[in-house]
Write an enzyme that holds these catalytic residues in place. Structure first.
Site, short mmCIF file in Angstrom:
data_model
loop_
_atom_site.label_atom_id
_atom_site.label_comp_id
_atom_site.label_asym_id
_atom_site.label_seq_id
_atom_site.Cartn_x
_atom_site.Cartn_y
_atom_site.Cartn_z
N CYS A 8 -2.83 1.25 6.92
CA CYS A 8 -2.52 -0.15 7.19
C CYS A 8 -3.73 -0.90 7.73
O CYS A 8 -4.07 -2.00 7.25
CB CYS A 8 -1.33 -0.25 8.14
SG CYS A 8 -1.48 0.75 9.64
N GLY A 31 12.08 7.39 8.60
CA GLY A 31 11.09 6.67 9.39
C GLY A 31 10.91 5.24 8.91
O GLY A 31 11.47 4.84 7.89
#
Length: 352
Positions: free
Chosen positions: A151, A13
């Site tokens: 994030c 990923g």
């Protein structure tokens, strides 16, 4: 320099591939295994085109327990899979950095509310150190388990951290975060498919995003009081990067000089946080790097009938896959293993 052995889970990923790329060049780490759910037995370059000719490693099937001889695991997996991997490795001596939301909040009730299910390992929640070095560096040194922040969470927390530490952050705080498509993972969907994403802005999961409870907990630890985080994420037409705008208030007597001093004090010794001198933060300045930019705008005091406080807008930007993901995980790895914090992370981003 002592060398350590590492394994990356979820290496095919975007988040895992960023960890793999950086660990292959890390002077103190030998990358021993890259695990994935796909491309099993194939060279890493079959999924990670930038690694053609750079390594002989191949993707391996995810094991149930910790692989023998490995010092540290970096998990770039969905939170439900991280639960399973941690449960199988917890009795070994291996150290773990989890990049999912599986262990980011201490409050099991908050986890259940935002993730939609009870936590399967609530007894481990407080065993994981929250991995924002700018907030809790000392706790990360020598830690065994680290939950690397989300994030959006990293971006918003860094922008508001100076206000929290100064004792000015309280009550409801509104935040909008605009993010690139890489944050949605490598498998394309209708909302991440380029022909749709490239010309679009789309709000999603308003007020229910899973990063909200960790933002509240982190800023409360930093000095925030009675916080409520009203967060709206926005899918933006870019591949990498986050720009967050957070709206708060400070007491009317807090002027520009004091706010500037609070930001300077919060980040004076932080290697990876930058305050631009003549502009507000921008994604293009940090994309591809482990650096974050922070800044603010301070308004005039409101009328007394509106409370009299001054509005302050905090703006922050970073690369969601680096400082908001794998780069911060490696920053945590360095602290956990007693390595100089910036090793493998100090290069600037690519401009433009």
């Amino acid at each position: 320099m002592k060398r350590f052995s590492a394994a990356v889970y979820g290496g095919s990923g975007y988040l895992g591939s960023e960890a793999v790329r950086r660990l292959l060049a890390h002077p103190a780490v030998d990358l021993a295994h890259v695990y994935a759910a796909d491309h099993i037995g194939e060279p890493l370059s079959s999924a990670l085109l930038n690694l053609e000719g750079k390594t002989t490693l191949r993707f391996e099937a995810v094991p149930e327990g910790a692989p023998p001889g490995v010092d540290i695991l970096l998990l770039a997996l969905p939170h439900s899979v991280s639960h399973r991997i941690v449960a199988g490795a917890v009795d070994s001596q291996v150290r773990i950095i989890d990049m999912s939301g599986a262990f980011r909040v201490d409050d099991a009730e908050a986890y259940a509310k935002f993730y939609g299910e009870p936590h399967p390992l609530p007894h481990l929640l407080r065993e994981f150190v929250y991995g924002l070095p700018e907030l809790g560096r000392d706790a990360l040194r020598g830690a065994r388990f680290v939950a690397s922040p989300g994030c959006f969470a990293t971006t918003i927390e860094l922008g508001l951290l100076p206000l929290a530490r100064a004792g000015w952050l309280s009550g409801p705080v509104q935040c909008v975060g605009m993010t690139g498509s890489s944050g949605a993972g490598a498998t394309p969907t209708l909302t991440t498919h380029h022909p749709v994403r490239a010309g679009n802005l789309r709000a999603y999961r308003p007020l229910t995003h899973t990063h909200a409870p960790e933002i509240r907990e982190a800023l409360t630890r930093a000095g925030g009081r009675d916080l409520e985080i009203d967060f709206v994420p926005v899918a933006a037409p870019l591949a990498r990067g986050i720009l967050a705008t957070s709206f708060a208030s400070v007491p009317a007597e807090v002027d520009m000089t004091r706010v500037q001093a609070a930001f300077a004090a919060a980040f004076a010794h932080e290697r990876f946080v930058i305050m631009p001198e003549k502009r507000l933060p921008e994604v293009v300045a940090v994309v591809g790097s482990n650096y974050a930019e922070v800044g603010f705008a301070l308004g005039e005091p409101r009328a007394k009938k509106s409370g009299g406080a001054r509005p302050v807008t905090c703006v922050s930007a970073l690369d969601n896959l680096v400082k908001g993901g794998a780069g911060q995980a490696i920053q945590n790895l360095n602290l956990m293993l007693g390595i100089e914090e910036s090793v493998g992370l100090s290069e600037p981003g690519a401009y433009p």
